[in-house]
Motif scaffolding. Structure first.
Motif, mmCIF file in Angstrom:
data_model
loop_
_atom_site.group_PDB
_atom_site.id
_atom_site.type_symbol
_atom_site.label_atom_id
_atom_site.label_comp_id
_atom_site.label_asym_id
_atom_site.label_seq_id
_atom_site.Cartn_x
_atom_site.Cartn_y
_atom_site.Cartn_z
ATOM 1 N N GLU A 1 1.040 -1.045 0.061
ATOM 2 C CA GLU A 1 -0.132 -0.087 0.030
ATOM 3 C C GLU A 1 0.998 1.296 -0.010
ATOM 4 O OE1 GLU A 1 -4.102 1.574 2.326
ATOM 5 O OE2 GLU A 1 -2.541 0.366 3.337
ATOM 6 N N LYS A 2 1.899 1.262 0.754
ATOM 7 C CA LYS A 2 2.678 2.513 0.763
ATOM 8 C C LYS A 2 3.488 2.627 -0.424
ATOM 9 C CE LYS A 2 6.611 4.610 3.462
ATOM 10 N NZ LYS A 2 7.010 4.928 2.241
ATOM 11 N N ASP B 1 2.684 5.963 -2.423
ATOM 12 C CA ASP B 1 4.150 6.931 -2.992
ATOM 13 C C ASP B 1 4.118 7.183 -4.501
ATOM 14 O OD1 ASP B 1 5.010 7.072 -0.386
ATOM 15 O OD2 ASP B 1 6.504 5.561 -0.457
#
Length: 296
Positions: free
Chosen positions: A25-26, A30
């Motif tokens: 998810e990160k 990003d």
């Protein structure tokens, strides 16, 4: 939202650990932030490879390692594969992307001496926590299971009478693993101590905290790091190194590579072959010490 659907897919259908899901998810968020700030693109489903390549260049220029960049791109690639599979996308913009070159990383397993000392000489408290910690180390070394598989191990999947237990691995693939006699005794002793807990919040799971909840990833890491720091000077002391140690020690003792592959739950032999370099080193040592020609 497509990203939310993808995250749910990883967690519910692929059964990925919460740590892995958060990493995916990160990485995607990003990229989403980069696309919005640099190209004013709010929907990354519409991104093309040129835009993604700009992101990769920015990551390189930021000093991020090629290995970390490859992981981020792999997260994005998996997201676009998901969109293809759900027919929300017709072409994967990363289909022809080639990963950045990275140096080969050799992880050093624990030696047999270190394993004997951590399981035979290190003092564990005779409490629930002490017996749990020792069993965590013993189970990881004796079976080679992953940290997430250990955390999610359920009581119903352990057959002490039959001497086996069942784990749910990656891609929801089940496998049966045999239990050594000494490990069966350790599990029995731990389970007796487990019953002394005042409250049990997650009764289905084998490994619990002192408060009766299912154990978590950082707890397992701390257990491995704490006890191995008493017997090993290695910089990296982690659950994965124990999995690596399991495979290496089996191969050093002549175990069949395909059998080790099945025990580890690998989908391909190539994944298992990364452990053979230590086995080859052991073979070289035996060869040099035993072959008559080496004395000439």
């Amino acid at each position: 939202m497509s990203i939310d659907s993808f995250i749910s897919y990883l967690s519910l259908e692929r059964n990925y650990s919460s740590h892995t899901v958060l990493a995916y998810e990160k990485d995607i968020l990003d990229f989403k932030e980069f696309a919005a700030l640099q190209f004013n693109l709010t929907d990354i489903d519409e991104a093309n490879y040129s835009l993604i390549r700009s992101w990769i260049i920015k990551l390189v220029e930021s000093g991020i390692s090629n290995r970390s960049i490859n992981r981020k791109v792999a997260s994005l690639k998996a997201y676009y594969r998901f969109l293809l599979g759900t027919e929300r996308l017709s072409v994967n913009p990363l289909a022809k992307h080639k990963a950045l070159k990275t140096p080969k990383r050799i992880e050093i397993p624990f030696s047999e001496r270190e394993m004997e000392e951590v399981l035979g000489k290190v003092v564990y408290e005779g409490t629930f926590e002490g017996k749990r910690d020792k069993l965590i180390i013993e189970l990881l070394y004796a079976t080679g299971i992953r940290r997430a598989e250990l955390i999610n191990l359920r009581i119903k999947d352990v057959d002490l009478d039959g001497g086996t237990f069942k784990v749910l691995g990656k891609r929801n693939k089940e496998r049966i693993i045999p239990l050594l006699g000494s490990l069966k005794r350790s599990i029995f002793d731990y389970m007796a101590e487990r019953e002394s807990l005042e409250t049990i919040q997650d009764p289905a799971f084998v490994f619990l905290t002192t408060k009766g909840n299912k154990i978590y990833e950082s707890l397992v890491y701390r257990v491995i790091n704490r006890y191995f720091s008493e017997v090993s000077t290695k910089v990296k002391r982690s659950p994965h190194i124990l999995r690596h140690t399991f495979a290496t020690h089996l191969l050093n003792k002549g175990a069949d590579l395909n059998a080790v592959k099945e025990l580890l739950g690998h989908s391909s032999l190539a994944s298992t072959q990364v452990y053979t370099h230590n086995s080859i080193a052991e073979l070289k040592k035996v060869h040099l010490s035993a072959h008559p020609r080496n004395k000439k």
